[in-house]
Design a protein around this motif. Structure first.
Motif, PDB file in Angstrom:
ATOM      1  N   LYS A  92      -0.890  -5.945  -9.375  1.00  0.00           N
ATOM      2  CA  LYS A  92      -1.405  -7.265  -9.751  1.00  0.00           C
ATOM      3  C   LYS A  92      -2.542  -7.690  -8.814  1.00  0.00           C
ATOM      4  N   ARG A  93      -2.383  -7.376  -7.527  1.00  0.00           N
ATOM      5  CA  ARG A  93      -3.434  -7.702  -6.544  1.00  0.00           C
ATOM      6  C   ARG A  93      -4.667  -6.819  -6.729  1.00  0.00           C
ATOM      7  N   LEU A  94      -4.462  -5.587  -7.159  1.00  0.00           N
ATOM      8  CA  LEU A  94      -5.578  -4.661  -7.333  1.00  0.00           C
ATOM      9  C   LEU A  94      -6.392  -4.960  -8.596  1.00  0.00           C
ATOM     10  N   GLN A  95      -5.724  -5.407  -9.621  1.00  0.00           N
ATOM     11  CA  GLN A  95      -6.357  -5.563 -10.929  1.00  0.00           C
ATOM     12  C   GLN A  95      -7.681  -6.344 -10.872  1.00  0.00           C
ATOM     13  N   PRO A  96      -7.749  -7.519 -10.249  1.00  0.00           N
ATOM     14  CA  PRO A  96      -9.032  -8.242 -10.252  1.00  0.00           C
ATOM     15  C   PRO A  96     -10.104  -7.573  -9.372  1.00  0.00           C
ATOM     16  N   LYS A  97      -9.685  -6.750  -8.418  1.00  0.00           N
ATOM     17  CA  LYS A  97     -10.636  -6.107  -7.508  1.00  0.00           C
ATOM     18  C   LYS A  97     -11.305  -4.883  -8.114  1.00  0.00           C
ATOM     19  N   ILE A  98     -10.683  -4.312  -9.132  1.00  0.00           N
ATOM     20  CA  ILE A  98     -11.187  -3.079  -9.709  1.00  0.00           C
ATOM     21  C   ILE A  98     -11.658  -3.356 -11.123  1.00  0.00           C
ATOM     22  N   THR A 104      13.284  -3.454  -4.927  1.00  0.00           N
ATOM     23  CA  THR A 104      12.250  -3.949  -4.010  1.00  0.00           C
ATOM     24  C   THR A 104      11.008  -3.076  -4.099  1.00  0.00           C
ATOM     25  N   VAL A 105      11.209  -1.767  -4.183  1.00  0.00           N
ATOM     26  CA  VAL A 105      10.070  -0.851  -4.323  1.00  0.00           C
ATOM     27  C   VAL A 105       9.298  -1.173  -5.604  1.00  0.00           C
ATOM     28  N   LYS A 106      10.028  -1.340  -6.706  1.00  0.00           N
ATOM     29  CA  LYS A 106       9.393  -1.639  -7.995  1.00  0.00           C
ATOM     30  C   LYS A 106       8.637  -2.959  -7.941  1.00  0.00           C
ATOM     31  N   THR A 107       9.243  -3.969  -7.309  1.00  0.00           N
ATOM     32  CA  THR A 107       8.595  -5.275  -7.193  1.00  0.00           C
ATOM     33  C   THR A 107       7.314  -5.165  -6.372  1.00  0.00           C
ATOM     34  N   ARG A 128       0.817  -1.210   0.000  1.00  0.00           N
ATOM     35  CA  ARG A 128       0.000   0.000   0.000  1.00  0.00           C
ATOM     36  C   ARG A 128       0.856   1.267   0.000  1.00  0.00           C
ATOM     37  N   GLU A 129       1.846   1.322   0.891  1.00  0.00           N
ATOM     38  CA  GLU A 129       2.624   2.552   1.074  1.00  0.00           C
ATOM     39  C   GLU A 129       3.337   3.021  -0.199  1.00  0.00           C
ATOM     40  N   PRO A 130       4.056   2.143  -0.914  1.00  0.00           N
ATOM     41  CA  PRO A 130       4.710   2.630  -2.138  1.00  0.00           C
ATOM     42  C   PRO A 130       3.719   3.172  -3.173  1.00  0.00           C
ATOM     43  N   LEU A 131       2.557   2.509  -3.320  1.00  0.00           N
ATOM     44  CA  LEU A 131       1.560   2.988  -4.285  1.00  0.00           C
ATOM     45  C   LEU A 131       1.039   4.365  -3.902  1.00  0.00           C
ATOM     46  N   LEU A 132       0.714   4.537  -2.635  1.00  0.00           N
ATOM     47  CA  LEU A 132       0.194   5.831  -2.178  1.00  0.00           C
ATOM     48  C   LEU A 132       1.232   6.940  -2.369  1.00  0.00           C
ATOM     49  N   MET A 189       5.446  -2.550  -5.934  1.00  0.00           N
ATOM     50  CA  MET A 189       4.428  -1.814  -6.686  1.00  0.00           C
ATOM     51  C   MET A 189       3.802  -2.706  -7.759  1.00  0.00           C
ATOM     52  N   ARG A 190       4.633  -3.498  -8.423  1.00  0.00           N
ATOM     53  CA  ARG A 190       4.111  -4.400  -9.456  1.00  0.00           C
ATOM     54  C   ARG A 190       3.171  -5.431  -8.827  1.00  0.00           C
TER      55      ARG A 190
END
Length: 173
Positions: free
Chosen positions: A165-171, A155-158, A129-133, A160-161
């Motif tokens: 990926k986790r958000l995609q099916p939820k939205i 690690t930050v890039k991973t 959550r934190e890196p995306l925000l 975020m990716r």
């Protein structure tokens, strides 16, 4: 003196032949733009060449030149942030008048979508959550996020990716 300069030039050239591609890839991973990475690489090479006489072999040449590259990228981002602020101030009124011309229904739907995405982001574990925000809502760079959490940029890039990926099916958009 002339022989010494030739030896220095030769040694510098050997280092660059060995690290040139890796240096470009590193800069490109930071800026994500080929021409900009090429320009920054040339700037880094010039700076390193001019300062090579002061290079002390306490650290490796690779770490020394990569540090120069990191600093050049930071300088670029600082400069770019200033330019963005200038342009944002200049077009702010124009953008707000464009937003007024959007139909109220469209505006509400867009606002709802943004709120839904934000809500779904808040459901993610903290390390995702934190890196995306920070990146999307607070305009922090990958480097700044890396420094904030004291973790490598990869690690930050991973994270975020994986978060995306986790958000995609939820939205469903």
């Amino acid at each position: 003196m002339n022989i010494n300069k030739q030896q220095i030039d030769k040694k510098f050239e050997e280092h660059i032949k060995e690290l040139g591609t890796a240096l470009f890839k590193y800069i490109y991973s930071l800026v994500k733009h080929k021409q900009l990475a090429e320009d920054l690489q040339q700037d880094v090479l010039l700076s390193a060449y001019l300062a090579f006489h002061s290079f002390e072999e306490r650290a490796s040449f690779k770490s020394w030149i990569f540090k120069i590259a990191t600093n050049r990228c930071r300088d670029y981002w600082r400069k770019e942030k200033g330019n963005q602020r200038f342009w944002q101030e200049g077009v702010f009124d124009y953008v707000s008048t464009i937003e007024m011309t959007i139909e109220p229904e469209e505006y509400i739907l867009e606002k709802y979508k943004k709120e839904e995405v934000l809500h779904k982001i808040h459901e993610l574990p903290g390390k995702y959550r934190e890196p995306l925000l920070l990146f999307y809502f607070h305009q922090c760079t990958i480097t700044e996020i890396s420094q904030e959490f004291e973790i490598p940029m990869s690690t930050v890039k991973t994270r975020m990716r994986r978060a995306k990926k986790r958000l995609q099916p939820k939205i469903d958009m």
